[in-house]
Design a protein around this motif. Structure first.
Motif, PDB file in Angstrom:
ATOM      1  N   LEU A  60       0.767  -1.238  -0.024  1.00 23.41           N
ATOM      2  CA  LEU A  60      -0.042  -0.059   0.059  1.00 23.41           C
ATOM      3  C   LEU A  60       0.912   1.084  -0.010  1.00 23.41           C
ATOM      4  N   TRP A 100       2.516   1.810  -3.456  1.00 16.37           N
ATOM      5  CA  TRP A 100       1.454   2.232  -4.361  1.00 16.37           C
ATOM      6  C   TRP A 100       0.940   3.604  -4.112  1.00 16.37           C
ATOM      7  N   LEU A 144      -0.674   4.407  -1.157  1.00 22.58           N
ATOM      8  CA  LEU A 144      -2.053   4.214  -0.737  1.00 22.58           C
ATOM      9  C   LEU A 144      -1.866   4.036   1.188  1.00 22.58           C
ATOM     10  N   TRP A 202      -4.756   5.787   2.951  1.00 18.01           N
ATOM     11  CA  TRP A 202      -6.047   5.290   2.373  1.00 18.01           C
ATOM     12  C   TRP A 202      -7.008   4.685   3.614  1.00 18.01           C
ATOM     13  N   ALA A 220      -7.091   1.001   4.781  1.00 17.27           N
ATOM     14  CA  ALA A 220      -5.845   0.258   4.657  1.00 17.27           C
ATOM     15  C   ALA A 220      -5.704  -0.652   5.932  1.00 17.27           C
ATOM     16  N   TYR A 253      -3.857  -4.024  -7.417  1.00 19.75           N
ATOM     17  CA  TYR A 253      -4.510  -2.936  -7.381  1.00 19.75           C
ATOM     18  C   TYR A 253      -4.716  -2.216  -8.884  1.00 19.75           C
ATOM     19  N   CYS A 258     -11.939   1.213  -4.010  1.00 19.82           N
ATOM     20  CA  CYS A 258     -11.152   2.313  -3.434  1.00 19.82           C
ATOM     21  C   CYS A 258     -11.020   3.619  -4.724  1.00 19.82           C
TER      22      CYS A 258
END
Length: 134
Positions: free
Chosen positions: A33, A36, A38, A41, A44, A75, A132
């Motif tokens: 994550l 990328w 994220l 996020w 998460a 993703y 997402c």
């Protein structure tokens, strides 16, 4: 190169059938994550908890002795998908009345948008997805 041509992102990691593999799988998912972009996020922590539950199930019930499991995190810009592949038999299901040891898939079903089990030769893949986009 723009982001649309670079997606989807996918990371795979194989783990031994050992209890130390569960925290390693969580770390791998969290690192993916972050990699990328994220890390902040909102879901998460939910995704990492689902990775933990699916990895635990693979260690305890899915991977036969001497075998391991594959964790895949993917993703595509709209959906984050977690897959745990193992070579064990049986079909995982949400327990009717979870006791101390039966909450894993209950949590996965509650936290993810979708989850399921697919066949692979040999064994199965247990997966969950998180929307997402937006």
């Amino acid at each position: 190169m723009n982001a649309a041509t670079e997606l989807p992102y996918q990371r795979d990691q194989f783990y031994a059938r050992h209890r130390r593999s569960v925290p390693a799988a969580r770390h791998f998912a969290r690192w993916s994550l972050v990699h990328w972009g994220l890390a902040a996020w909102a879901r998460a922590d939910d995704l990492v908890l689902c990775v933990s539950e699916l990895a635990t199930n693979a260690v305890l019930h899915g991977a036969p002795p001497g075998r391991g499991f594959l964790l895949r995190v993917r993703y595509d810009g709209d959906v984050l998908r977690v897959e745990v592949h193992d070579s064990g038999t049986g079909v995982p299901r949400v327990a009717d009345e979870p006791d101390e040891g039966g909450r894993g898939l209950f949590l996965v079903a509650a936290l993810s948008d979708k989850w399921g089990v697919g066949e692979r030769g040999p064994g199965k893949v247990v997966w969950c997805e998180f929307a997402c986009a937006g």
